[in-house]
Design a protein around this motif. Structure first.
Motif, mmCIF file in Angstrom:
data_model
loop_
_atom_site.group_PDB
_atom_site.id
_atom_site.type_symbol
_atom_site.label_atom_id
_atom_site.label_comp_id
_atom_site.label_asym_id
_atom_site.label_seq_id
_atom_site.Cartn_x
_atom_site.Cartn_y
_atom_site.Cartn_z
ATOM 1 N N VAL A 39 -6.233 5.889 0.086
ATOM 2 C CA VAL A 39 -4.476 4.802 -0.383
ATOM 3 C C VAL A 39 -4.139 4.023 -1.480
ATOM 4 C CG1 VAL A 39 -3.911 4.207 2.266
ATOM 5 C CG2 VAL A 39 -5.566 2.680 1.081
ATOM 6 N N TYR A 82 0.281 -1.303 0.070
ATOM 7 C CA TYR A 82 0.531 -0.052 0.012
ATOM 8 C C TYR A 82 0.931 1.301 -0.123
ATOM 9 C CZ TYR A 82 -3.235 -3.529 1.693
ATOM 10 O OH TYR A 82 -4.377 -4.109 1.840
ATOM 11 N N ALA A 133 -3.396 0.207 -3.455
ATOM 12 C CA ALA A 133 -3.098 -0.504 -3.191
ATOM 13 C C ALA A 133 -2.467 -0.846 -4.068
ATOM 14 C CB ALA A 133 -4.217 -1.195 -3.252
ATOM 15 N N HIS A 166 0.727 5.306 0.767
ATOM 16 C CA HIS A 166 0.718 6.148 1.199
ATOM 17 C C HIS A 166 0.402 7.735 0.919
ATOM 18 C CE1 HIS A 166 -1.321 3.415 4.764
ATOM 19 N NE2 HIS A 166 -0.552 2.649 3.849
ATOM 20 N N HIS A 194 4.032 -1.548 3.539
ATOM 21 C CA HIS A 194 2.916 0.195 3.699
ATOM 22 C C HIS A 194 4.221 0.872 2.954
ATOM 23 C CE1 HIS A 194 -0.873 -0.928 4.952
ATOM 24 N NE2 HIS A 194 0.078 -1.808 6.534
#
Ligand SMILES: [Zn+2]
Ligand SMILES: [Zn+2]
Length: 144
Positions: free
Chosen positions: A43, A29, A45, A31, A111
């Motif tokens: 976000v 992900y 993906a 951000h 992330h």
């Protein structure tokens, strides 16, 4: 390799179709504010692929491109506005949005750009402050 699986994807309206082959190099992900502002979602993906594993099979002339930075060429369908890919020439990888390749099992591993998050996701995955060292980032992990 002939054993590599091929998955089909398409834009929102179907004017653009493509395939991805094999396994993604990475999934997770993002951000960052660029992904957020461009996608209008909290976000992104992502699934990253070597560019030669991503083939547009229909509607190549229908793909628009915009880049705010030279390492993120964001592509979409000119008919429906549906987002398709982001080419990252500096990393020699193409981000195919996980949502438009439903048959690829999405198994996020990390992330990235978590310092910019507006949607904290406490799923136990590593939270890179920016991006991993091998991608030119700090490699620094954030801890909550
Ligand atoms: Zn479309
Ligand atoms: Zn991003």
């Amino acid at each position: 390799m002939s054993t590599e699986k091929t998955h089909k994807g398409k834009c929102f309206c179907g004017a653009v179709e493509f395939t991805v082959t094999g396994e993604p190099a990475a999934m997770g992900y993002c951000h960052c504010s660029s992904c957020r502002e461009w996608s209008a979602g909290p976000v992104n993906a992502f699934t990253l692929w070597p560019p030669d594993k991503v083939k547009v099979t229909k509607g190549v002339a229908n793909i628009g491109v915009y880049h705010r930075t030279d390492n993120s060429l964001r592509k979409w369908c000119k008919t429906c506005g549906g987002h398709l890919f982001t080419d990252h020439p500096g990393w020699k990888l193409t981000d195919v949005y996980a949502a438009i390749i439903p048959s690829v099992q999405f198994e996020p591993a990390l992330h990235v750009n978590y310092q910019e998050t507006v949607l904290p996701m406490k799923d136990g995955l590593p939270q890179q402050k920016d991006v991993p060292k091998e991608m030119g980032g700090s490699g620094e992990l954030l801890r909550e």
